[in-house]
Design an enzyme around this catalytic site. Structure first.
Site, PDB file in Angstrom:
ATOM      1  N   HIS B 131     -84.887  48.171  35.159  1.00  0.00           N
ATOM      2  CA  HIS B 131     -84.004  48.913  36.067  1.00  0.00           C
ATOM      3  C   HIS B 131     -82.577  48.762  35.513  1.00  0.00           C
ATOM      4  CE1 HIS B 131     -81.668  49.619  39.773  1.00  0.00           C
ATOM      5  NE2 HIS B 131     -82.742  50.181  40.281  1.00  0.00           N
ATOM      6  N   ASP B 208     -86.270  39.763  36.925  1.00  0.00           N
ATOM      7  CA  ASP B 208     -85.779  40.632  37.994  1.00  0.00           C
ATOM      8  C   ASP B 208     -86.924  40.788  38.994  1.00  0.00           C
ATOM      9  OD1 ASP B 208     -85.147  42.750  39.643  1.00  0.00           O
ATOM     10  OD2 ASP B 208     -84.657  44.154  38.036  1.00  0.00           O
ATOM     11  N   GLN B 211     -88.807  43.973  42.849  1.00  0.00           N
ATOM     12  CA  GLN B 211     -90.119  44.443  43.310  1.00  0.00           C
ATOM     13  C   GLN B 211     -91.126  43.285  43.334  1.00  0.00           C
ATOM     14  OE1 GLN B 211     -90.372  47.623  44.253  1.00  0.00           O
ATOM     15  NE2 GLN B 211     -88.485  48.389  43.354  1.00  0.00           N
ATOM     16  N   LYS B 234     -85.622  45.403  50.112  1.00  0.00           N
ATOM     17  CA  LYS B 234     -86.936  45.871  49.664  1.00  0.00           C
ATOM     18  C   LYS B 234     -88.046  45.006  50.259  1.00  0.00           C
ATOM     19  CE  LYS B 234     -85.147  47.361  45.172  1.00  0.00           C
ATOM     20  NZ  LYS B 234     -84.808  48.768  45.324  1.00  0.00           N
ATOM     21  N   CYS B 372     -83.158  54.962  38.288  1.00  0.00           N
ATOM     22  CA  CYS B 372     -82.289  53.975  37.639  1.00  0.00           C
ATOM     23  C   CYS B 372     -83.009  53.287  36.486  1.00  0.00           C
ATOM     24  CB  CYS B 372     -81.777  52.925  38.633  1.00  0.00           C
ATOM     25  SG  CYS B 372     -80.818  53.632  39.961  1.00  0.00           S
TER      26      CYS B 372
END
Lengths: 151, 414
Positions: B131, B208, B211, B234, B372
């Site tokens: 991302h 990261d 998610q 999220k 993104c």
């Protein structure tokens, strides 16, 4: 089917998007500009040939984008060929108001009718930037040839 | 659904829907089908109530006053930190830094950890499916410090080849920055193995988890990952807060990020000394109410059978994946084995934005665009895709609505 959706994706629009007029390059362009919509990644390049008397003798555009942006670009090129820069600017100003559902001002009735096929966009605020990308790019091409953005 | 079948299933998505007020909303007269969970998830009543109740009864600034409410609010804020600590399996609570989101967490590592360690020519390894939030902070170090970004390609199905990651890590590598789950492809990266390979060469790893924290059961100690980031919105929590997990040994040696209140030990006219982590990285009044919301979201998830939630989301993905096979004009991008419940696709003759507009009029919220992740779009030679990302409250019936809407869009647009 949803009427607003039908109005947005009416046959004229889909025809323009599937068979865009003036699609391609102009090798002898006097003005060019690139437009970019950073939100969706759509890009358009506008080529213009403005003659000595200030008339747009020819236009072409290249790019990839959604049906709305392609149809809008196609319709615009169709309408602007043969006009003076001043006439083009007036039409562009009217269009940019029209797609936002605002008063388009004093336009020639024939022009108004042709532009009206894009008026359905005003019911889809999230899509206005798709419709205006080519027009902003045209404006840049006429002014300075810099990159236009719709955000 | 009968009471009996409810008891026999570990997780009942239909019952869960009642917890999310927005899901009963109609969009253009159609029931909302919310498939944009990858961008941001909806919030259960438990989160909304916790934030409102806290604001109404215990709110004050934190770590500042000596008064009653200041103590209460500080307790809640620090309790939220411990909730995140346990959620990620961190060894110590001071390894959790609250940020305004996942993006800020990565920027914090780039500025406070990596930038002072970069010499021109040093390398940062990242995958093409990152991302932008796990790309642009490293571009900053390329621009400002002369770092070199080394891109690891993925396979055609979206999976990551561990050997390709390993090969990219050299004596010049200062960090591997990699997603846990791709927000476009749903690919789950072999994080533990990546960490093992990187550590074997003395290189730390940032994951990261925007998610990953949603769809995987994360244990940062088992993963042995050096930094892990998450964002609350999220994770069925509020916007405005995220968290950075960093190993104590790293955080201790890192320079401050923002300067301001709460992050100092002492300020004089001539010098300033800084607080220990995590306060060192939390300048200014933090997202206090949001921290309560984040903790409530985690409590909510912990109250569910998370393995069953995962199985349910996987079932939705499989069902949707099978469902779109009927459309010969639709190409799914990302079919990595074991992927998370994110379905991206490209449609011949229909632009993602036109498709999303038609789906929207059917009440179906999907994402259309580059998500993104422009280097990934470039990798697959597409300008944009349409993405349906499933959450715990989605159902097969909703997938059916989307499939019908896709067929309808085809009729309108082509």
């Amino acid at each position: 089917m949803d009427d607003t959706l039908r109005e947005l994706y009416q046959d004229v629009i889909l025809d323009h998007s599937k068979h865009p007029r003036h699609f391609g390059k102009l090798v002898d362009a006097t003005n060019t500009a690139q437009g970019h919509n950073p939100l969706c990644g759509d890009r358009v390049t506008m080529y213009l040939k403005v003659d000595a008397s200030g008339r747009i003798a020819d236009i072409a555009f290249e790019g990839k984008g959604c049906a709305i942006s392609q149809a809008s670009a196609s319709l615009m090129t169709d309408m602007l060929v043969g006009r003076t820069v001043a006439e083009a600017e007036k039409l562009m100003g009217g269009f940019l108001h029209l797609v936002k559902g605002e008063d388009a001002g004093d336009l020639d009735p024939d022009d108004r009718e042709r532009l009206d096929v894009m008026a359905g966009v005003s019911a889809f605020p999230m899509r206005v930037k798709c419709a205006t990308l080519a027009w902003h790019t045209m404006k840049s091409a006429l002014e300075s040839g810099e990159t236009a953005k719709t955000e | 659904m009968t009471a009996q079948s409810k008891i026999s299933t570990a997780f009942d998505p239909v019952a869960t829907r009642a917890d999310f007020p927005i899901l009963s909303k109609s969009i253009y007269g159609k029931p909302l089908v919310y498939f944009d969970n990858g961008a941001s998830a909806q919030k259960p009543r438990q989160v909304l109530d916790a934030m409102r109740d806290f604001s109404a009864t215990e709110y004050s600034n934190v770590h500042r006053g000596v008064h009653y409410l200041s103590g209460k609010a500080t307790d809640r804020y620090e309790a939220s930190r411990r909730t995140v600590q346990k959620f990620l399996g961190a060894a110590h609570e001071d390894e959790i830094v609250f940020t305004k989101g996942g993006t800020e967490a990565i920027n914090l590592v780039a500025y406070s950890y990596l930038a002072p360690r970069i010499q021109p020519g040093d390398e940062i390894v990242l995958s093409v499916m990152e991302h932008h939030s796990n790309i642009v902070p490293w571009h900053f170090l390329r621009e400002r410090n002369g770092a070199v970004l080394k891109w690891v390609d993925i396979r055609e199905d979206g999976s990551l080849d561990i050997e390709a990651v390993d090969a990219a890590i050299t004596a010049k590598t200062k960090l591997v920055a990699i997603t846990h789950i791709s927000n476009v492809l749903g690919t789950v990266t072999p994080l533990a193995e990546i960490v093992a390979r990187a550590h074997a060469k003395g290189v730390p790893v940032l994951a990261d988890g925007a998610q990953g924290a949603v769809h995987e059961l994360v244990d940062v100690q088992a993963l042995d990952v050096d930094f892990y980031t998450l964002t609350a919105h999220k994770l069925y929590g509020p916007t405005g807060i995220g968290a950075l997990y960093g190993k104590r040994k790293h955080l201790k040696g890192m320079r401050p990020f923002n300067g301001g209140g709460e992050m100092i030990r002492e300020v004089t006219r001539d010098v300033v000394t800084y607080a220990d982590p995590p306060a060192r990285f939390e300048a200014g009044t933090p997202p206090i109410i949001e921290s309560v919301g984040l903790a409530a979201a985690i409590d909510y998830l912990n109250g569910l059978d998370r393995a069953a939630v995962r199985a349910h989301e996987h079932d939705l993905l499989t069902y949707a994946r099978e469902g779109v096979r009927q459309f010969n004009w639709l190409r799914v991008i990302g079919d990595a084995p074991g992927k998370a419940s994110i379905l991206s696709f490209e449609t011949e003759g229909m632009h993602a934005h036109d498709l999303a507009t038609v789906l929207d009029r059917e009440g179906v919220a999907v994402r259309a665009g580059h998500h993104c992740a422009q280097p990934l779009m470039e990798r697959f030679g597409v300008a944009s895709t349409t993405r349906a990302s499933f959450g715990l409250y989605n159902t097969r019936a909703e997938v059916d609505v989307m499939l019908e809407a896709l067929a309808k869009a085809r009729k309108i647009l082509v």
